[in-house]
Design a protein around this motif. Structure first.
Motif, short mmCIF file in Angstrom:
data_model
loop_
_atom_site.label_atom_id
_atom_site.label_comp_id
_atom_site.label_asym_id
_atom_site.label_seq_id
_atom_site.Cartn_x
_atom_site.Cartn_y
_atom_site.Cartn_z
N ALA A 1 18.35 -36.20 0.73
CA ALA A 1 16.97 -36.42 1.15
C ALA A 1 16.32 -37.53 0.33
O ALA A 1 15.59 -38.38 0.87
CB ALA A 1 16.18 -35.12 1.00
N LYS A 2 16.56 -37.53 -0.96
CA LYS A 2 15.98 -38.56 -1.83
C LYS A 2 16.54 -39.93 -1.50
O LYS A 2 15.82 -40.93 -1.46
CB LYS A 2 16.25 -38.20 -3.29
CG LYS A 2 15.61 -39.15 -4.28
CD LYS A 2 15.84 -38.69 -5.72
CE LYS A 2 15.17 -39.63 -6.71
NZ LYS A 2 15.39 -39.19 -8.13
N GLN A 3 17.85 -40.00 -1.23
CA GLN A 3 18.48 -41.27 -0.89
C GLN A 3 17.86 -41.90 0.34
O GLN A 3 17.77 -43.14 0.44
CB GLN A 3 19.98 -41.07 -0.66
CG GLN A 3 20.81 -40.93 -1.93
CD GLN A 3 22.29 -40.86 -1.61
OE1 GLN A 3 22.70 -40.13 -0.70
NE2 GLN A 3 23.09 -41.61 -2.33
N TYR A 4 17.45 -41.08 1.30
CA TYR A 4 16.92 -41.59 2.56
C TYR A 4 15.40 -41.51 2.63
O TYR A 4 14.82 -41.56 3.72
CB TYR A 4 17.57 -40.83 3.73
CG TYR A 4 18.98 -41.30 3.98
CD1 TYR A 4 19.26 -42.33 4.87
CD2 TYR A 4 20.05 -40.75 3.26
CE1 TYR A 4 20.55 -42.78 5.06
CE2 TYR A 4 21.35 -41.19 3.44
CZ TYR A 4 21.58 -42.21 4.35
OH TYR A 4 22.87 -42.67 4.54
N ASP A 5 14.76 -41.42 1.49
CA ASP A 5 13.29 -41.47 1.39
C ASP A 5 12.62 -40.42 2.27
O ASP A 5 11.59 -40.69 2.91
CB ASP A 5 12.77 -42.88 1.77
CG ASP A 5 13.26 -43.94 0.79
OD1 ASP A 5 13.33 -43.64 -0.42
OD2 ASP A 5 13.56 -45.06 1.23
N VAL A 6 13.21 -39.24 2.33
CA VAL A 6 12.62 -38.14 3.09
C VAL A 6 11.34 -37.69 2.39
O VAL A 6 11.30 -37.56 1.17
CB VAL A 6 13.61 -36.97 3.20
CG1 VAL A 6 12.92 -35.70 3.70
CG2 VAL A 6 14.77 -37.35 4.11
N ASP A 7 10.28 -37.47 3.19
CA ASP A 7 9.04 -36.95 2.61
C ASP A 7 8.71 -35.55 3.11
O ASP A 7 7.77 -34.92 2.62
CB ASP A 7 7.87 -37.89 2.88
CG ASP A 7 7.65 -38.14 4.37
OD1 ASP A 7 8.29 -37.46 5.20
OD2 ASP A 7 6.85 -39.03 4.71
N GLU A 8 9.49 -35.04 4.09
CA GLU A 8 9.24 -33.71 4.60
C GLU A 8 10.55 -33.07 5.02
O GLU A 8 11.42 -33.72 5.61
CB GLU A 8 8.28 -33.75 5.80
CG GLU A 8 7.92 -32.38 6.35
CD GLU A 8 6.78 -32.45 7.37
OE1 GLU A 8 6.33 -31.38 7.82
OE2 GLU A 8 6.36 -33.57 7.70
N LEU A 9 10.70 -31.79 4.69
CA LEU A 9 11.91 -31.05 5.03
C LEU A 9 11.56 -29.94 6.01
O LEU A 9 10.63 -29.16 5.78
CB LEU A 9 12.53 -30.45 3.77
CG LEU A 9 13.69 -29.48 3.97
CD1 LEU A 9 14.91 -30.22 4.50
CD2 LEU A 9 14.03 -28.75 2.67
N VAL A 10 12.31 -29.84 7.10
CA VAL A 10 12.12 -28.79 8.10
C VAL A 10 13.41 -27.99 8.21
O VAL A 10 14.46 -28.56 8.50
CB VAL A 10 11.76 -29.37 9.49
CG1 VAL A 10 11.52 -28.23 10.48
CG2 VAL A 10 10.54 -30.28 9.40
N THR A 11 13.33 -26.70 7.94
CA THR A 11 14.48 -25.82 8.14
C THR A 11 14.28 -25.03 9.42
O THR A 11 13.17 -24.57 9.72
CB THR A 11 14.68 -24.87 6.95
OG1 THR A 11 13.46 -24.16 6.70
CG2 THR A 11 15.08 -25.63 5.71
N LEU A 12 15.37 -24.86 10.16
CA LEU A 12 15.33 -24.14 11.44
C LEU A 12 16.23 -22.91 11.35
O LEU A 12 17.28 -22.94 10.70
CB LEU A 12 15.82 -25.04 12.58
CG LEU A 12 15.10 -26.37 12.78
CD1 LEU A 12 15.79 -27.16 13.89
CD2 LEU A 12 13.65 -26.15 13.13
N GLY A 13 15.82 -21.84 12.02
CA GLY A 13 16.64 -20.64 12.05
C GLY A 13 16.30 -19.78 13.24
O GLY A 13 15.26 -19.95 13.89
N SER A 14 17.19 -18.84 13.54
CA SER A 14 16.93 -17.88 14.61
C SER A 14 17.51 -16.54 14.19
O SER A 14 18.49 -16.48 13.44
CB SER A 14 17.53 -18.34 15.94
OG SER A 14 18.93 -18.49 15.83
N MET A 15 16.90 -15.46 14.67
CA MET A 15 17.33 -14.12 14.27
C MET A 15 17.26 -13.18 15.46
O MET A 15 16.43 -13.35 16.35
CB MET A 15 16.45 -13.60 13.13
CG MET A 15 14.97 -13.64 13.43
SD MET A 15 13.99 -13.30 11.94
CE MET A 15 12.37 -13.89 12.48
N PHE A 16 18.15 -12.20 15.46
CA PHE A 16 18.10 -11.16 16.47
C PHE A 16 16.92 -10.23 16.19
O PHE A 16 16.62 -9.93 15.04
CB PHE A 16 19.39 -10.35 16.49
CG PHE A 16 20.56 -11.09 17.05
CD1 PHE A 16 20.59 -11.49 18.38
CD2 PHE A 16 21.65 -11.41 16.26
CE1 PHE A 16 21.67 -12.18 18.91
CE2 PHE A 16 22.74 -12.09 16.76
CZ PHE A 16 22.75 -12.47 18.09
#
Length: 265
Positions: free
Chosen positions: A99-114
Motif C-alpha cells: 500500500a505504501k509503495q503505491y501511495d494508497v491513502d485508503e484501505l477497504v476490506t471486503l467480507g461476507s458471512m453466513f
C-alpha cells in the motif's frame, strides 16, 4: 486498496468475486504477490496441479496484487488471496508495504458471512470506518479474521479505512451469491466515488433469487423457516423506522412485539 480473502471471511466467495469482477472489467496489471513461504499450511490450503499444453504446472497458494485502472484519476490496488494460516502480523505488514509503495491513502476490506437472513429481503450490510461501526447497534464482538486485523493495523499506521461486510442466507448453501457481490460493489462505489455497478451481474442476481424461491416452494419446512426470517427481518426494520419517530410509536411497537410473543407456542 481493496482487499478480499478466500476462506472463513468470504461466504459464497462474494467478496473475492468483487475483485475478480474489477480485474476482468477494467484494465488490470498484476504488480506483485506475497510469497507463500511461511504463511500457509498446505494441508489446509493445498497447491493445485494443472496441465497446460502438455506441461505440468503446480499453483501454490499466494496473495496477488493488481493495479486496476478505474478511470484516469482513480486506481485501485486490489489484494486477492487465501487467508493465511500463520504469521498474520507479518502478513499484514507486507500488505501495508505494498500500500505504501503505491501511495494508497485508503484501505477497504471486503467480507461476507453466513447468517439467518431471508433471500427475499435486502441482504444486510455492516460497514465501519476507521474501525468504528456506522451503526452502533451492529458493533461486533467475537472471533475475527485477517480483514479485521489488516483494518486495525492500517488504522494504527494512519490510513483511512472502510470495512464492508454482507450477510448471505445460510440455508441456500455455499454456491456463489451474485446479489451479495452486487451489494458489495454498490457500497464500494460510494466509498470510491465512481459507479462500479455491474450490469452483467444483475441478471445473475435475479437468477439467484429465483432459485431461492423455487427451493422454498418445494420444501415446506424451509418455507416455514424463511417465513419466520422474513417476519423477524420486517420487525427489525420497523423498529429502526419507528425508533426515530418518537416515544408513542416506540411504545406501539413494543406492544405489537409483546402480542406476537404471547401468540408463540
Amino acid at each position: 486498496m481493496v482487499a478480499a480473502f478466500d476462506g472463513w471471511n468470504d461466504a459464497c466467495q462474494s467478496a473475492m468475486n468483487v475483485v475478480r469482477h474489477l480485474v476482468s472489467k477494467y484494465r488490470s496489471l498484476e504488480v506483485g504477490h506475497i510469497s507463500r513461504d511461511g504463511f500457509y499450511d498446505f494441508q489446509a490450503a493445498r497447491p493445485m496441479q494443472c496441465t497446460i499444453q502438455g506441461t505440468r504446472h503446480i499453483l501454490w497458494p499466494q496473495t496477488a496484487f493488481y493495479d486496476i485502472t478505474i478511470s484516469p484519476d482513480v486506481h485501485i490496488l486490489a489484494q486477492l488471496g487465501p487467508e493465511p494460516n500463520y504469521h498474520w502480523m507479518e502478513y499484514c505488514q507486507e500488505s501495508l508495504h505494498f500500500a505504501k509503495q503505491y501511495d494508497v491513502d485508503e484501505l477497504v476490506t471486503l467480507g461476507s458471512m453466513f447468517a439467518e437472513t431471508p433471500h427475499s429481503r435486502p441482504l444486510p450490510l455492516d460497514m465501519s470506518r476507521d474501525g468504528k461501526a456506522w451503526d452502533t447497534d451492529s458493533e461486533y464482538s467475537g472471533p475475527i479474521g485477517i480483514p479485521h486485523v489488516l483494518d486495525a493495523m492500517a488504522v494504527d499506521e494512519g490510513y483511512r479505512t472502510d470495512a464492508i461486510w454482507v450477510s448471505v442466507p445460510q440455508y441456500l448453501g455455499s454456491d456463489p451469491c451474485p446479489q451479495a457481490t452486487v451489494d458489495l460493489l454498490a457500497a464500494l462505489s460510494k466509498v470510491v466515488g465512481v459507479d462500479l455497478s455491474p450490469m452483467e451481474l444483475a441478471g445473475k442476481a435475479a437468477q439467484w433469487h429465483a432459485r431461492g424461491d423455487v427451493m422454498v416452494r418445494n420444501n415446506a419446512d424451509m418455507a416455514q423457516y424463511v417465513e419466520q426470517l422474513e417476519h423477524d427481518y420486517d420487525m427489525k426494520e420497523s423498529a429502526r423506522k419507528i425508533a426515530s419517530q418518537g416515544t408513542p410509536e416506540v411504545e406501539q411497537l413494543v406492544q405489537e412485539a409483546e402480542a406476537y410473543l404471547r401468540e408463540l407456542p
